[in-house]
Scaffold this motif. Structure first.
Motif, PDB file in Angstrom:
ATOM      1  N   THR A 282      29.733  55.865  44.750  1.00  0.00           N
ATOM      2  CA  THR A 282      30.159  56.532  43.529  1.00  0.00           C
ATOM      3  C   THR A 282      31.198  57.563  43.954  1.00  0.00           C
ATOM      4  N   ALA A 302      35.592  48.049  41.927  1.00  0.00           N
ATOM      5  CA  ALA A 302      34.296  47.478  41.538  1.00  0.00           C
ATOM      6  C   ALA A 302      33.858  46.408  42.534  1.00  0.00           C
ATOM      7  N   THR A 307      30.037  51.874  41.752  1.00  0.00           N
ATOM      8  CA  THR A 307      29.059  51.706  40.677  1.00  0.00           C
ATOM      9  C   THR A 307      29.143  52.790  39.617  1.00  0.00           C
ATOM     10  N   ILE A 345      31.155  49.602  35.758  1.00  0.00           N
ATOM     11  CA  ILE A 345      31.245  50.897  36.439  1.00  0.00           C
ATOM     12  C   ILE A 345      30.770  51.950  35.448  1.00  0.00           C
ATOM     13  N   ARG A 477      23.047  50.637  41.409  1.00  0.00           N
ATOM     14  CA  ARG A 477      23.495  50.790  40.034  1.00  0.00           C
ATOM     15  C   ARG A 477      22.381  51.285  39.116  1.00  0.00           C
TER      16      ARG A 477
END
Length: 510
Positions: A282, A302, A307, A345, A477
């Motif tokens: 991230t 991505a 994520t 995302i 995620r």
């Protein structure tokens, strides 16, 4: 010292008293604020959260209206002391100690220099400590670093001998008689933090490859503290850090440059390294940096494991965005978020209320727009005239700042004379935004996201029990931890308006 005369891309020292004194490293005591700051004076204001176990948890600044175990949380180290401790050997470092530990160290008589790092809201404490250290414990010099050096408090230049601007690994080494170091030589500390989202805890590794910000947002202190940003770290040093993160069981990496620019050459190298080590990531970034290569660039991110992007939305009013020199507008924001949705995302956001052109009605309209964007978490604050920023000087020139109790300069209080919003009303607005955007029973899009996460976790749990290998990106995620038996709450998520949680908001002496 004006910005035009300050060195760029490196730290520097402002000498209040030019003594040329060079202490031995072991004669220096370096401390952050204590976790029981202001407790002795009975102040229980809305201060950023320092946990009882000595970590920073900025998410706990505004506890939400559901049970404690579902509060988002990232317990992190103090970045500045983590970097200094690794790169400047010799001093005694106290990281978020108790006040009594600082006094005990001073009483030992082994130190000649006290170095303090502080934000503006910590300055009243830092001034008292500096005065006490010199008067009661024979400290020869007192040094100050961190964003607090920009605070417009005359006593700073009466009580401190040196002010360390910018990132201080090299300048601190020189102050102690050690050789200077370039950013490319800086060793990256282990910044492994406990991160919680929807009752699942995972190990998350924070990672820098450069510090500072090249943006020019008028309300932000980063471009003033370190103009132009800093040179990049060594890619090999970053590689070694990622190797250790992987060995320690880190599930995902959070890129915490003030403005991650992923399409620079070094950015691409770092992201390829993350992909090589199988670490989803991230990042903190801007809409400008995220969309610099269009949809194809976002798809590349991505595919490489991005994520979630933590974005400085700050406002959805184009007047606010333009006046504060944000490099985006509402159409750009909404288009980018739609593309992020398509690429799976997620977005978290920071958001500021009480810009000068805001009204209660305009904020209410923006609340609906923000909810439609669907951030998984939004950190709200009240517009603060950050010292030394263009916005601060503008407000000061017009006589708008009316509350000089720096303990309140946290982003939790309105400390200036807003044309249509009063201080108590501003705090109510923040609470209302938290409830509306961060609580799923009121934000239907967030509720659907929670339900989706619950279903995905259940499927992962079943696949794990059946012996299948779980994809790291999918785990990251949804913050899935296979050893956790925690389940999401029922459909109503157990949320109640005005619930009091047990999350620490003000440090205790325990």
């Amino acid at each position: 010292m004006h910005m035009e005369t300050r060195p760029r891309r490196t730290g520097w020292v402002e000498y209040i008293n030019k003594t040329d004194y060079v202490p031995r490293p072991e004669e220096v005591l370096f401390t952050t604020a204590p976790r029981d700051i202001y407790v002795e004076e009975g102040y229980d204001g809305d201060i950023p959260c320092i946990t009882d176990d000595g970590r920073l948890d900025w998410f706990a600044h505004h506890p939400l209206a559901y049970p404690e175990e579902y509060q988002p949380s990232v317990k992190s180290r103090s970045y500045d002391i983590a970097f200094l401790e690794l790169n400047v050997p010799g001093p005694t470092y106290l990281e978020l100690p108790l006040q009594a530990e600082i006094i005990a160290a001073l009483e030992s008589g082994q130190y000649k220099v006290l170095a303090i790092t502080a934000y503006t809201w910590m300055i009243p404490w830092a001034l008292k400590l500096a005065e006490r250290a010199r008067r009661d414990y024979g400290i020869r010099e007192v040094w100050l670093g961190g964003y607090g050096i920009m605070t417009p408090e005359p006593k700073i230049r009466q009580l401190f001998d040196r002010l360390f601007w910018g990132y201080a690994e090299s300048t601190m080494r020189e102050a102690l008689g050690l050789s200077p170091m370039k950013p490319s030589q800086i060793e990256h500390p282990m910044l492994i933090n406990e991160s919680t989202y929807l009752a699942h805890k995972i190990k998350i590794g924070h990672l820098f490859w450069e510090r500072g910000c090249t943006q020019r947002c008028t309300f932000c202190a980063d471009p003033v503290f370190q103009p132009g940003g800093e040179g990049t770290f060594s890619v090999e040093n970053v590689r070694r850090t990622l190797e250790r993160y992987k060995e320690e069981g880190v599930v995902t990496v959070h890129l915490v440059n003030q403005d991650v620019r992923p399409f620079k050459d070094v950015g691409r190298q770092i992201i390829e390294l993350l992909y090589e080590y199988g670490l989803p990531f991230t990042m903190m970034t801007s809409f400008l940096a995220l969309t610099a290569k269009g949809h194809d660039g976002m798809k590349w991110l991505a595919d490489k494991g991005l994520t979630m992007a933590q974005l400085g939305v700050e406002s959805l009013d184009d007047t606010n965005l333009s006046k504060s020199l944000k490099t985006t507008n509402y159409d750009h924001i909404s288009k980018t978020v739609r593309q992020m949705d398509d690429l799976r995302i997620r977005m978290s956001a920071t958001y500021i209320v009480c810009f000068e052109d805001d009204t209660p009605e305009s904020i209410h309209r923006s609340k609906r727009l923000l909810g439609d964007l669907g951030p998984i978490y939004t950190y709200f604050s009240i517009l603060q005239p950050m010292p030394s920023t263009p916005q601060y000087y503008d407000m000061h020139k017009r006589g708008l700042i009316n509350d000089w109790d720096f303990r309140k300069w946290t982003g939790g209080y309105l400390v200036w004379d807003h044309p249509t919003i009063k201080p108590d009303e501003a705090r109510e607005i923040v609470r209302d935004m938290d409830l509306a955007i961060n609580t799923p029973q009121y934000n239907q899009r967030l509720k659907r996201e929670w339900q989706r996460i619950s279903r995905m976790r259940e499927r992962m749990h079943e696949r794990g029990r059946a012996g299948y290998t779980l994809d790291m990106r999918a785990r990251a995620r949804v913050y899935y931890h296979p050893q956790s038996d925690a389940q999401l709450p029922a459909a109503e998520f157990s949320a109640r308006s005005g619930i009091q949680t047990a999350t620490t908001r003000t440090p205790t002496t325990a």
